[in-house]
Scaffold this motif. Structure first.
Motif, short mmCIF file in Angstrom:
data_model
loop_
_atom_site.label_atom_id
_atom_site.label_comp_id
_atom_site.label_asym_id
_atom_site.label_seq_id
_atom_site.Cartn_x
_atom_site.Cartn_y
_atom_site.Cartn_z
N TYR A 197 0.87 -0.92 -0.12
CA TYR A 197 -0.05 0.11 -0.18
C TYR A 197 0.87 1.16 -0.08
CZ TYR A 197 -4.02 -2.89 1.52
OH TYR A 197 -4.95 -3.61 1.69
N THR A 198 0.46 2.22 -0.60
CA THR A 198 0.89 3.70 -0.61
C THR A 198 0.71 4.09 0.92
OG1 THR A 198 0.99 4.25 -2.90
CG2 THR A 198 0.75 6.02 -1.28
N MET A 199 1.31 4.76 1.54
CA MET A 199 1.24 5.45 2.64
C MET A 199 1.39 6.54 2.73
SD MET A 199 0.64 2.64 4.77
CE MET A 199 0.70 3.65 6.31
N GLY A 200 0.56 7.66 3.69
CA GLY A 200 0.57 9.01 3.58
C GLY A 200 0.76 9.46 5.14
N TRP A 201 0.84 10.89 5.24
CA TRP A 201 0.87 11.59 6.46
C TRP A 201 -0.06 12.67 6.10
CZ3 TRP A 201 2.09 10.25 11.19
CH2 TRP A 201 2.95 9.39 11.52
N PHE A 202 -1.11 12.82 7.22
CA PHE A 202 -1.93 14.15 6.85
C PHE A 202 -1.70 14.59 8.22
CE2 PHE A 202 -4.27 13.65 2.96
CZ PHE A 202 -3.99 12.32 2.58
N ARG A 203 -2.31 16.07 8.06
CA ARG A 203 -2.22 17.03 9.34
C ARG A 203 -3.43 17.69 9.48
NH1 ARG A 203 2.84 21.09 8.69
NH2 ARG A 203 1.63 22.51 7.10
N GLN A 204 -4.17 18.08 10.67
CA GLN A 204 -5.10 18.72 10.96
C GLN A 204 -4.94 19.65 12.10
OE1 GLN A 204 -8.73 16.66 11.13
NE2 GLN A 204 -10.07 18.53 10.49
N ALA A 205 -5.04 21.08 11.90
CA ALA A 205 -4.76 21.96 12.83
C ALA A 205 -6.27 22.52 13.36
CB ALA A 205 -4.17 23.23 12.43
N PRO A 206 -6.55 22.97 14.66
CA PRO A 206 -7.90 23.23 15.15
C PRO A 206 -8.49 24.27 14.06
CG PRO A 206 -6.34 23.24 16.91
CD PRO A 206 -5.44 23.28 15.58
N GLY A 207 -9.62 23.98 13.84
CA GLY A 207 -10.41 24.92 12.62
C GLY A 207 -10.22 24.76 11.35
N SER A 214 13.53 21.64 11.11
CA SER A 214 13.19 23.02 10.93
C SER A 214 11.77 23.52 11.40
CB SER A 214 13.66 23.29 9.42
OG SER A 214 15.16 23.22 9.35
N LEU A 215 11.28 22.82 12.35
CA LEU A 215 9.87 22.94 12.53
C LEU A 215 9.33 24.35 12.71
CD1 LEU A 215 9.24 19.66 14.51
CD2 LEU A 215 7.80 20.36 12.59
N LYS A 216 8.12 24.70 12.26
CA LYS A 216 7.57 26.09 12.57
C LYS A 216 6.21 26.00 13.36
CE LYS A 216 9.31 27.13 7.76
NZ LYS A 216 8.71 27.75 6.55
N PRO A 217 6.01 27.19 13.86
CA PRO A 217 4.46 27.04 14.89
C PRO A 217 3.53 26.58 13.97
CG PRO A 217 6.04 29.01 15.38
CD PRO A 217 6.79 28.32 14.15
N GLU A 218 3.48 27.01 12.59
CA GLU A 218 2.52 26.55 11.76
C GLU A 218 2.50 25.37 11.31
OE1 GLU A 218 4.64 29.03 11.25
OE2 GLU A 218 5.21 29.33 8.94
N ASP A 219 3.34 24.30 11.78
CA ASP A 219 3.08 23.17 11.80
C ASP A 219 2.46 22.45 12.63
OD1 ASP A 219 6.70 23.13 10.62
OD2 ASP A 219 4.91 22.71 9.46
N THR A 220 2.10 23.05 13.83
CA THR A 220 1.32 22.33 15.06
C THR A 220 0.07 21.91 14.61
OG1 THR A 220 2.42 24.15 16.66
CG2 THR A 220 0.02 22.79 17.18
N ALA A 221 -0.13 20.64 14.75
CA ALA A 221 -1.56 19.76 14.38
C ALA A 221 -1.23 18.63 15.02
CB ALA A 221 -1.46 20.01 12.70
N VAL A 222 -2.48 17.82 14.74
CA VAL A 222 -2.37 16.52 15.01
C VAL A 222 -2.14 16.06 13.59
CG1 VAL A 222 -4.10 14.49 15.54
CG2 VAL A 222 -4.31 16.73 16.55
N TYR A 223 -1.06 15.03 13.53
CA TYR A 223 -0.76 14.28 12.50
C TYR A 223 -1.14 12.83 12.28
CZ TYR A 223 2.57 18.04 11.42
OH TYR A 223 2.95 19.28 11.09
N TYR A 224 -1.69 12.37 11.27
CA TYR A 224 -2.50 11.18 11.07
C TYR A 224 -1.74 10.42 9.88
CZ TYR A 224 -6.41 13.20 13.22
OH TYR A 224 -7.38 13.95 14.19
N CYS A 225 -1.56 9.06 10.10
CA CYS A 225 -0.96 8.41 9.07
C CYS A 225 -2.24 7.75 8.41
CB CYS A 225 0.13 7.39 9.61
SG CYS A 225 -0.59 6.22 10.85
N ALA A 226 -1.98 7.34 7.05
CA ALA A 226 -3.06 6.66 6.49
C ALA A 226 -2.62 5.90 5.40
CB ALA A 226 -3.96 7.61 5.90
#
Length: 123
Positions: free
Chosen positions: A31-41, A84-96
């Protein structure tokens, strides 16, 4: 396929984290694997994907050059090295996982999802 993400945390801007995703099931390596993220709102958004062989990778423009996706099919693990993480990288990270191997950036293309791991980057 069952997926479980871990390895998130709190880090200062400029720091690094490496979340991982553990998979169960005999078909993981096909399977292809992916990472996604979701920040509040915000809607869930694509971060990176990797083909079943690990040869082809694809990144969102926002993380290109800073994040690296990799996989170990023998261990049934997928990693997301985040530098080199940035504040805008803040989120819940999901693998799929995408059994169709479509190399898609669309949420709907991925049939199986992990529970998510929180990444918080402080300024």
């Amino acid at each position: 396929v069952q997926l479980q993400a871990s390895g998130g945390g709190l880090v200062q801007a400029g720091g690094s984290l490496r979340p991982s995703c553990a998979a169960s099931g005999r078909t993981f390596s096909t399977y292809t694997m992916g990472w996604f993220r979701q920040a509040p709102g915000n809607e869930r958004e694509f971060v990176a994907s990797i083909s079943w062989s690990g040869v082809r990778t694809h990144y969102a423009d926002a993380v290109k050059g800073r994040f690296t996706i990799s996989r170990d099919n023998a261990k049934k693990l997928v990693y997301l090295q985040m530098n080199s993480l940035k504040p805008e990288d803040t989120a819940v990270y999901y693998c799929a996982s995408d059994p169709g191997n479509r190399a898609s950036t669309a949420v709907a293309a991925y049939a199986y999802w992990g529970q998510g791991t929180q990444v918080t980057v402080s300024s």
